[in-house]
Design an enzyme around this catalytic site. Structure first.
Site, short mmCIF file in Angstrom:
data_model
loop_
_atom_site.label_atom_id
_atom_site.label_comp_id
_atom_site.label_asym_id
_atom_site.label_seq_id
_atom_site.Cartn_x
_atom_site.Cartn_y
_atom_site.Cartn_z
N ARG A 68 0.84 -1.20 0.00
CA ARG A 68 0.00 0.00 0.00
C ARG A 68 0.88 1.26 0.00
NH1 ARG A 68 -2.02 2.12 4.40
NH2 ARG A 68 -2.42 0.14 5.45
N TYR A 121 -14.29 16.77 -17.11
CA TYR A 121 -14.68 15.37 -17.25
C TYR A 121 -15.85 15.10 -16.28
CZ TYR A 121 -14.40 10.31 -16.69
OH TYR A 121 -14.70 8.98 -16.62
N ASP A 204 -5.61 18.53 -15.49
CA ASP A 204 -5.93 17.19 -16.01
C ASP A 204 -5.47 17.16 -17.46
OD1 ASP A 204 -7.10 14.94 -17.17
OD2 ASP A 204 -8.90 15.05 -15.94
N LYS A 229 -6.41 5.89 -20.25
CA LYS A 229 -6.57 6.39 -21.61
C LYS A 229 -5.28 6.17 -22.39
CE LYS A 229 -10.51 7.35 -19.85
NZ LYS A 229 -10.92 8.64 -19.33
#
Ligand code: PLP
Length: 423
Positions: A68, A121, A204, A229
């Site tokens: 983690r 988005y 972004d 993406k």
């Protein structure tokens, strides 16, 4: 003098030492939750660094503790990702949304003001407008084309200018390819910064991947990606990334440790594989997109084509921004089909090669209907203003032969019958 290699030359090897893994040329998948310490002293030292309990010694690295906190597949991936943006550090996440929301939560607190660009988005739009207000965070928005003075006025009008903590923008905007000025946004951040407070700028950069635009070079403090993406690029993994200075990424990774939204080793490994072909894929996608846009620009059923290549000196005030910050016209094209939803759906349902699906940036070409799919949740008034109408179709151009992509678009447009077009 040693040669400074291009990122695409380093994607196969950077940050990986075969001698630590039996000479394997590729990094194994370190499918492990925890790591064995050589001694109790070592374990203690690793935790002191991980939790910032003391200053790091000269050259001391964070040791491997628990997946983690860190894992070799993630560390190699993070090191490789820094090369494209020339960032000091990177943090990878289990999704683009987890990268974005972790940044918003780390740099905002109750009472603060967040300034965003519109449109964002869908997921970011929802989180900033519907979730953050539940935590007492205020949100103001500006639009494409608004001037420096107008944006300052928007912030001042909230009465919370001294509480402005973060500016979050997305450029080019999805699905219209509208551009927001990155250095201009930094100037807004500076305007509201003072001796006791730094207003940060997060961008972004998903639409341009890490190849076609480098926001950190234009003043952004943090750059964010949905690695699902272009970076992943094969429609087979969900992931995200955040890059910036060592100081800021330390904060981002701190919150990531406690939210537990880091990517797993398998995701890290898949993205390492994807990065090897990132530049090659994106070069072909941009090349193909230019051919497709040329075709659509001439087609009588395409009323308007939203493509960065169509922003020319004469056609738009956005040209200066494009010249400054975009290194390519990208691989995303939207267009308005003559007619409305019925015509758009007929087109989408007639495609044979191009898949009807949301998402973008992958090897295969995709088509979707923003108004009823990715942007279904956007306020109707905003949709109208942003020209996200029933006529609009969004295309993500892949690496197929552009002749085949164009053939497919042409045959699908041929299926949109005249009687629907002229009732
Ligand atoms: C897809 C996308 C996101 C969200 O990323 P996920 O990996 O789906 O969580 C954020 N911003 C943009 C611009 C996107 O296209």
């Amino acid at each position: 003098m040693e040669r400074k290699m291009s990122p695409e030359s380093l994607m196969m090897s950077y940050g990986y030492k075969p001698e630590l893994s039996e000479g394997a040329i590729k990094s194994p998948i370190f499918q492990t939750s925890t790591f064995v310490f050589k001694s109790a002293e070592e374990g203690k030292a690793f935790f002191e660094v991980a939790y910032g309990l003391r200053a790091q010694h000269e050259g001391e690295k964070l040791g491997l503790i628990y997946s983690r906190i860190n894992n070799p597949d993630l560390e190699i991936l993070e090191n490789r990702l820094t090369l494209w943006d020339e960032a000091e550090e990177c943090a990878v996440f289990e999704s683009g949304m987890s990268a974005i929301t972790t940044v918003l939560l780390e740099f905002l607190k109750p009472g603060d003001l967040l300034l965003i660009s519109n449109p964002l988005y869908g997921g970011s739009d929802h989180f900033t407008k519907k979730i953050l207000p539940k935590f007492g965070i205020h949100v103001a928005a500006f639009k494409v084309g608004q001037t420096h003075e107008q944006i300052i006025e928007i912030v001042n009008k909230t009465g919370l200018a001294e509480k402005l903590a973060l500016i979050f923008i997305e450029t080019p905007a999805n699905p219209t390819n509208d551009l927001i000025d990155i250095s201009g946004s930094k100037a807004i951040a500076k305007h509201f910064s003072n001796a006791s407070k730094n207003v940060y700028l997060a961008v972004d950069n998903t639409y341009m991947g890490p190849i076609w635009q480098h926001p950190l070079k234009h003043g952004a403090d943090l750059v964010l990606y949905s690695a699902t993406k272009y970076i992943g690029g094969h429609s087979d993994v969900i992931a995200g990334a955040c890059l910036g200075s060592a100081e800021l990424i330390k904060r981002v990774k701190g919150l990531r440790t406690f939210l537990g939204n880091m990517a797993g080793p398998w995701t890290g490994w898949l993205l390492l594989r994807s990065l090897e072909t990132l530049k090659a894929r994106m070069d072909i996608q941009a090349f193909n997109a230019e051919k497709v846009a040329e075709f659509l620009n001439r087609h009588p059923l395409a009323e308007k084509v939203y493509y960065l290549g169509n922003i020319t000196e004469k056609s738009s005030s956005q040209y200066d921004i494009k010249k400054r910050q975009c290194l390519s016209n990208g691989g995303m094209i939207s267009f308005d089909i003559k007619g409305g939803e019925q015509e758009a759906f007929r087109f989408l349902d007639s495609l044979k090669l191009i898949k009807l699906a949301v998402s973008l940036g992958s090897t295969e070409s995709l088509a979707e209907h923003p108004a009823t799919m990715t942007h279904a949740d956007v306020d109707p008034a905003d949709k109208l203003e942003l020209s996200i109408s029933e006529k609009m179709i969004r295309l993500s151009i892949g690496v197929e032969s552009y002749h085949d992509i164009i053939y497919d678009i042409e045959q699908a447009l041929d299926k949109v019958p005249d009687k629907i077009m002229c009732p």
